[in-house]
Design a protein around this motif. Structure first.
Motif, PDB file in Angstrom:
ATOM      1  N   ASP A  12       0.720  -1.295   0.049  1.00 31.54           N
ATOM      2  CA  ASP A  12       0.240   0.040  -0.083  1.00 31.54           C
ATOM      3  C   ASP A  12       0.772   1.179  -0.174  1.00 31.54           C
ATOM      4  N   ALA A  13       2.100   1.133  -0.300  1.00 29.73           N
ATOM      5  CA  ALA A  13       3.054   2.501  -0.476  1.00 29.73           C
ATOM      6  C   ALA A  13       2.409   3.433  -1.396  1.00 29.73           C
ATOM      7  N   VAL A  14       2.583   4.693  -0.664  1.00 25.06           N
ATOM      8  CA  VAL A  14       2.005   5.993  -1.373  1.00 25.06           C
ATOM      9  C   VAL A  14       3.263   6.866  -1.595  1.00 25.06           C
ATOM     10  N   LYS A  15       2.851   7.667  -2.817  1.00 22.10           N
ATOM     11  CA  LYS A  15       4.057   8.658  -3.241  1.00 22.10           C
ATOM     12  C   LYS A  15       4.130   9.781  -2.232  1.00 22.10           C
ATOM     13  N   LEU A  16       5.279  10.468  -2.030  1.00 19.76           N
ATOM     14  CA  LEU A  16       5.451  11.688  -1.148  1.00 19.76           C
ATOM     15  C   LEU A  16       5.614  12.627  -2.399  1.00 19.76           C
ATOM     16  N   ASP A  17       4.693  13.491  -2.470  1.00 11.14           N
ATOM     17  CA  ASP A  17       4.877  14.791  -3.332  1.00 11.14           C
ATOM     18  C   ASP A  17       5.972  15.833  -3.241  1.00 11.14           C
ATOM     19  N   GLU A  18       6.155  16.296  -2.004  1.00  9.27           N
ATOM     20  CA  GLU A  18       6.936  17.258  -1.456  1.00  9.27           C
ATOM     21  C   GLU A  18       7.538  17.006  -0.417  1.00  9.27           C
ATOM     22  N   ILE A  19       8.944  16.924  -0.371  1.00  8.94           N
ATOM     23  CA  ILE A  19       9.698  16.657   0.995  1.00  8.94           C
ATOM     24  C   ILE A  19      10.846  17.725   1.198  1.00  8.94           C
ATOM     25  N   PRO A  20      10.791  17.987   2.503  1.00  4.53           N
ATOM     26  CA  PRO A  20      11.933  18.937   2.781  1.00  4.53           C
ATOM     27  C   PRO A  20      13.279  18.120   2.732  1.00  4.53           C
ATOM     28  N   TYR A  21      14.236  18.903   2.585  1.00  5.25           N
ATOM     29  CA  TYR A  21      15.586  18.078   2.430  1.00  5.25           C
ATOM     30  C   TYR A  21      15.941  17.677   3.763  1.00  5.25           C
ATOM     31  N   GLU A  22      15.343  18.167   4.836  1.00  5.66           N
ATOM     32  CA  GLU A  22      16.118  17.231   6.275  1.00  5.66           C
ATOM     33  C   GLU A  22      15.438  16.177   6.297  1.00  5.66           C
ATOM     34  N   GLU A  23      14.135  16.099   5.903  1.00  5.63           N
ATOM     35  CA  GLU A  23      13.314  14.949   5.881  1.00  5.63           C
ATOM     36  C   GLU A  23      13.807  13.746   5.050  1.00  5.63           C
ATOM     37  N   ALA A  24      14.209  14.277   3.754  1.00 10.28           N
ATOM     38  CA  ALA A  24      15.016  13.163   2.898  1.00 10.28           C
ATOM     39  C   ALA A  24      16.274  12.723   3.352  1.00 10.28           C
ATOM     40  N   ILE A  25      16.918  13.672   4.179  1.00  5.99           N
ATOM     41  CA  ILE A  25      18.267  13.225   4.668  1.00  5.99           C
ATOM     42  C   ILE A  25      18.116  12.165   5.674  1.00  5.99           C
ATOM     43  N   GLU A  26      17.113  12.342   6.605  1.00  5.33           N
ATOM     44  CA  GLU A  26      16.673  11.400   7.601  1.00  5.33           C
ATOM     45  C   GLU A  26      16.332  10.059   7.048  1.00  5.33           C
ATOM     46  N   LEU A  27      15.588  10.194   5.871  1.00  9.25           N
ATOM     47  CA  LEU A  27      15.004   8.833   5.225  1.00  9.25           C
ATOM     48  C   LEU A  27      16.263   8.066   4.873  1.00  9.25           C
ATOM     49  N   ALA A  28      17.077   8.748   4.060  1.00  7.72           N
ATOM     50  CA  ALA A  28      18.047   8.105   3.296  1.00  7.72           C
ATOM     51  C   ALA A  28      19.178   7.529   4.593  1.00  7.72           C
ATOM     52  N   TYR A  29      19.343   8.397   5.822  1.00  5.68           N
ATOM     53  CA  TYR A  29      20.113   7.916   6.704  1.00  5.68           C
ATOM     54  C   TYR A  29      19.618   6.426   7.263  1.00  5.68           C
ATOM     55  N   TYR A  30      18.309   6.511   7.528  1.00  4.24           N
ATOM     56  CA  TYR A  30      17.854   5.406   8.050  1.00  4.24           C
ATOM     57  C   TYR A  30      17.572   4.248   7.068  1.00  4.24           C
ATOM     58  N   GLY A  31      18.149   4.230   5.915  1.00  3.29           N
ATOM     59  CA  GLY A  31      18.256   3.281   4.776  1.00  3.29           C
ATOM     60  C   GLY A  31      17.185   3.343   3.880  1.00  3.29           C
ATOM     61  N   ALA A  32      16.396   4.427   3.574  1.00  7.38           N
ATOM     62  CA  ALA A  32      15.524   4.479   2.376  1.00  7.38           C
ATOM     63  C   ALA A  32      16.392   4.275   1.292  1.00  7.38           C
ATOM     64  N   SER A  33      16.069   3.362   0.382  1.00 11.87           N
ATOM     65  CA  SER A  33      17.061   3.078  -0.711  1.00 11.87           C
ATOM     66  C   SER A  33      16.996   3.953  -2.047  1.00 11.87           C
ATOM     67  N   VAL A  34      16.089   4.676  -1.912  1.00 11.67           N
ATOM     68  CA  VAL A  34      15.856   5.594  -3.246  1.00 11.67           C
ATOM     69  C   VAL A  34      16.860   6.668  -3.550  1.00 11.67           C
ATOM     70  N   ILE A  35      17.353   7.162  -2.656  1.00 14.28           N
ATOM     71  CA  ILE A  35      18.325   8.115  -3.072  1.00 14.28           C
ATOM     72  C   ILE A  35      19.700   7.751  -1.889  1.00 14.28           C
ATOM     73  N   HIS A  36      20.839   7.800  -2.718  1.00 19.62           N
ATOM     74  CA  HIS A  36      22.237   7.702  -2.025  1.00 19.62           C
ATOM     75  C   HIS A  36      22.336   8.814  -0.941  1.00 19.62           C
ATOM     76  N   PRO A  37      22.763   8.358   0.131  1.00 20.16           N
ATOM     77  CA  PRO A  37      22.739   9.291   1.350  1.00 20.16           C
ATOM     78  C   PRO A  37      23.411  10.617   1.091  1.00 20.16           C
ATOM     79  N   LYS A  38      24.753  10.556   0.653  1.00 16.73           N
ATOM     80  CA  LYS A  38      25.517  11.497   0.537  1.00 16.73           C
ATOM     81  C   LYS A  38      24.941  12.869  -0.590  1.00 16.73           C
ATOM     82  N   THR A  39      23.853  12.504  -1.258  1.00 13.32           N
ATOM     83  CA  THR A  39      23.543  13.174  -2.441  1.00 13.32           C
ATOM     84  C   THR A  39      22.874  14.453  -2.195  1.00 13.32           C
ATOM     85  N   LEU A  40      22.274  14.332  -0.927  1.00 10.46           N
ATOM     86  CA  LEU A  40      21.258  15.621  -0.659  1.00 10.46           C
ATOM     87  C   LEU A  40      21.848  16.836   0.269  1.00 10.46           C
TER      88      LEU A  40
END
Ligand code: ASP
Ligand code: MG
Length: 423
Positions: free
Chosen positions: A241-269
């Motif tokens: 049931d995954a849903v798309k996130l439309d707009e995400i603040p940088y900090e939030e995306a950095i947190e998600l990448a840090y915890y291992g969300a595989s969509v974006i390489h953590p050093k990118t943001l």
């Protein structure tokens, strides 16, 4: 000027390359594009096997090299039939690789890793750039090893930002501004040392390359073209049931990448955030869709985001002399962890023990346990999962815990992390 990044999955076959061609044809009418491309499909894995054979089992080399050639030539044939202009370009690259493989290896595995595995990106970009020029999407090919300067830390090259910025500005501006070329094709994942020896930036590092180019060029935006509709709140493999996130603040995306969300390489943001360059994640099969946007926006109505890490190990360390876990013990334990190059995903301290949860990397964990056991009593559980929920609610936690046993739990106001037995 915009930076576009295409991952291996988006160019894994001829249809993928044609799709990239369409996107570039349409979008380069209005914008200059720096296009960062990964190795096609699973080429990087195949090159890792080639490296392994080079070191340990050279009999396997001819057939692995044949597969590497065929994977590329199949795409070329489907795109161009018998026309051999692309083949000729690629053949000289294959010959360079074969020259390396026919001489003895060095005494530095990681150095050989980088000079061999970097061929994946050279092959994909030569193939695509030559094809695009033939198909009328005029472009210039640039070698990222001459643009992204790293140190000699092979396989995880550390970027020299100052030198890279200068190299990128001078060389890319010459093409984009002085010669007014609309499309530049270059590689993700690879860089070069001062002496122009090949380095790589770590597996899945192409997103990071895109961010480096965007930072140096003050790009208007970066777009990562992917085989998903955008950034999702969970991996659909685990969570239908995954849903798309439309707009995400940088900090939030950095947190998600840090915890291992595989969509974006953590050093990118971080570099993008520093220059406030927005990052779009868009579906390459539906280029007109909005995808997800990571930018300096406010987090409105956060939805719970789930990050599942499987194949984890939980290691608990107890001092033998029943002393409390003291600073000296912790210093000693961290030294041992860092010496074994292990990344901690979660840690917890209690009066009598110190526990860490980390990826079960072959050989490394056994070695760590063995070394720690010299001075400590060590208990461990293999084959467990780490689940992180950002913006959790009681319901979302209860849902995850159904049928699972909790070994460790950590909660902050926004995030809960649960180490659980796999079910
Ligand atoms: N080709 C490299 C890899 O598969 C880099 C990347 O795809 O980002 O790890
Ligand atoms: Mg890849």
């Amino acid at each position: 000027m915009k930076v576009y990044k295409f991952g291996g999955a988006s160019v894994k076959n001829a249809d993928g390359v044609r799709n990239l061609e369409n996107i570039l044809r349409i979008h380069s009418a209005n914008d200059q594009l720096v296009v960062v491309i990964s190795a096609i499909g699973k080429t990087t894995n195949l090159l890792e096997q080639i490296l392994d054979a080079y070191y340990f089992d050279s009999q396997k080399l001819p057939s692995l090299l044949e597969t590497l050639r065929e994977n590329h030539y199949t795409i070329v044939r489907e795109l161009l039939g018998d026309d051999n202009r692309v083949r000729m370009k690629l053949e000289s690259v294959f010959e360079q690789l074969e020259t390396i493989l026919s001489s003895p290896h060095s005494d530095n595995f990681d150095f050989d890793y980088d000079r061999i595995v970097s061929f994946g990106e050279i092959l994909s970009t030569k193939l695509i750039s030559t094809y695009l020029n033939m198909a009328g999407v005029k472009n210039e090919w640039l070698d990222a090893r001459t643009l992204i300067r790293t140190d000699h830390n092979y396989r995880e090259g550390k970027v020299d930002w100052q030198v890279s910025e200068q190299l990128i500005q001078t060389k890319m501006k010459d093409v984009l501004v002085n010669r007014n070329v609309d499309v530049v094709i270059t590689q993700g994942f690879i860089g070069g040392t001062e002496e122009l020896l090949s380095t790589t930036l770590g597996r899945e590092g192409s997103d990071y390359s895109a961010a480096i180019f965007a930072y140096a060029l003050d790009a208007d935006s970066v777009t990562i073209w992917k085989d998903v509709p955008g950034l999702l709140n969970a991996d659909p493999k685990f969570f239908p049931d995954a849903v798309k996130l439309d707009e995400i603040p940088y900090e939030e995306a950095i947190e998600l990448a840090y915890y291992g969300a595989s969509v974006i390489h953590p050093k990118t943001l971080k570099p993008l955030q520093n220059k406030q360059i927005p990052l779009f994640v868009k579906p390459f099969l539906h280029a007109e869709e909005s995808g997800s946007k990571i930018a300096a926006v406010k987090l409105s109505n956060p939805v719970p985001c789930y990050i599942f890490k499987t194949n984890q190990v939980l290691i608990s360390i107890f001092p033998r002399d029943f002393s409390f876990i003291a600073v000296e013990n912790l210093g000693d334990i961290f030294n041992c962890i860092s010496k074994n190059k292990i990344k901690i995903n979660l840690m917890q301290n209690s009066a009598l023990s110190f526990s860490i949860c980390c990826d079960n990397k072959a050989h490394k964990i056994e070695k760590l346990i063995e070394e720690l056991s010299e001075n400590y009593r060590v208990k461990y559980n293999f084959n467990i999962e780490l689940v992180t929920i950002r913006h959790y609610t009681d319901d979302t936690v209860a849902q995850i815990l159904r049928g699972r046993e909790v070994l460790v739990e950590q909660r902050s106001r926004t995030t809960v992390q649960l180490v659980v037995n796999s079910n």
